[in-house]
Scaffold this active site. Structure first.
Site, PDB file in Angstrom:
ATOM      1  N   LYS A   1       0.854  -1.197   0.000  1.00  0.00           N
ATOM      2  CA  LYS A   1       0.000   0.000   0.000  1.00  0.00           C
ATOM      3  C   LYS A   1       0.886   1.241   0.000  1.00  0.00           C
ATOM      4  O   LYS A   1       1.736   1.410   0.882  1.00  0.00           O
ATOM      5  CB  LYS A   1      -0.883  -0.041   1.250  1.00  0.00           C
ATOM      6  CG  LYS A   1      -2.174   0.707   1.115  1.00  0.00           C
ATOM      7  CD  LYS A   1      -3.062   0.382   2.313  1.00  0.00           C
ATOM      8  CE  LYS A   1      -4.339   1.178   2.276  1.00  0.00           C
ATOM      9  NZ  LYS A   1      -5.100   1.008   3.523  1.00  0.00           N
TER      10      LYS A   1
HETATM   11  O1  G3P Z   1      -9.673   2.130   4.041  1.00  0.00           O
HETATM   12  C1  G3P Z   1      -9.349   3.399   4.493  1.00  0.00           C
HETATM   13  C2  G3P Z   1      -9.782   3.531   5.885  1.00  0.00           C
HETATM   14  O2  G3P Z   1      -9.009   2.772   6.749  1.00  0.00           O
HETATM   15  C3  G3P Z   1     -10.053   4.872   6.358  1.00  0.00           C
HETATM   16  O3  G3P Z   1     -11.269   4.767   6.965  1.00  0.00           O
HETATM   17  O4  G3P Z   1     -13.052   5.426   8.455  1.00  0.00           O
HETATM   18  O5  G3P Z   1     -10.668   6.099   8.944  1.00  0.00           O
HETATM   19  O6  G3P Z   1     -11.921   7.157   7.091  1.00  0.00           O
HETATM   20  P1  G3P Z   1     -11.746   5.923   7.916  1.00  0.00           P
END
Ligand code: G3P
Length: 217
Positions: A87
């Site tokens: 990633k």
């Molecule tokens: O896949 C990306 C993710 O981990 C971010 O999610 O909910 O932190 O915006 P969030």
């Protein structure tokens, strides 16, 4: 449409895998920290444990932000397990690293994508997956789903093979809307997957079927 779970929590990963609908896992440094996984050795061991718990791709994020650092770290991550996808953040050296890994035949997931232009660059560089963060766009009063639509149109125009991995999915409607638009993959919490199960009429109908069966026996 592939379903990935966005967590480093092994119990939740195993629960999603047991449901039989899981195609992979995404993680990031914040998700690792949330599970209390710190220190390089522990983090690397945890990636291997995740790979052993599921069958599909497992995204492991580099910490370096320079090209040489990302290449070194990404190669070490890829060598950990055949299911690892490296990633890489959407920054200038990240685009170079995406191209480098594409040439090496190493799968990549370009993360922190917030615009169609960034997604176009990631595809040009040969990313395996591109991760537009729809929830974080919604958080700032911008339509995250609109970005998925824009990327779908651009990728279809030129038949780019990069898969759209809708990330920062927060709930079931994100999953359904991404499926309608044609995202190749979604990654979200366990609740966004298990939430798809629920309908009160299913519960009421099942209770009635069981009640009627009991009456006849
Ligand atoms: O896949 C990306 C993710 O981990 C971010 O999610 O909910 O932190 O915006 P969030």
């Amino acid at each position: 449409m592939k379903f990935f779970i966005d967590t480093a929590n092994l119990d939740q990963i195993k629960e999603a895998e047991a449901l039989g609908v899981l195609d992979g896992v995404t993680t990031n440094p914040s998700l690792m920290a949330k599970e209390g996984i710190t220190g390089q050795e522990n983090i690397l061991n945890h990636y291997v444990a995740i790979c052993e718990a599921v069958e599909g791709d497992v995204s492991a994020e580099v910490i370096a932000t320079d090209f040489e650092g990302m290449v070194k770290e990404g190669e070490a991550l890829a060598a950990l397990h055949p299911q690892i996808v490296v990633k890489i953040p959407m920054i200038e050296d990240g685009v170079k690293a995406l191209k480098y890994f594409a040439n090496q035949g190493i799968k990549t997931n370009c993360t922190l994508v917030f615009s169609a232009g960034q997604a176009l660059l990631a595809a040009k560089a040969g990313a395996t997956y591109v991760s537009p963060f729809i929830g974080r766009l919604d958080d700032i009063s911008t339509d995250g789903l609109n970005l998925i639509e824009e990327i779908r149109e651009i990728y279809d125009n030129y038949e780019f093979e990069t898969q759209i991995l809708a990330a920062s999915v927060r709930h079931t409607m994100h999953v359904i809307d991404c499926a309608k638009i044609g995202a190749d993959v979604m990654t979200g919490p366990l609740s966004s997957i298990k939430g798809l199960l629920k309908h009160p009429l299913t519960d009421i109908g099942l209770a009635k079927f069981l009640e009627d069966y009991q009456k006849g026996n």
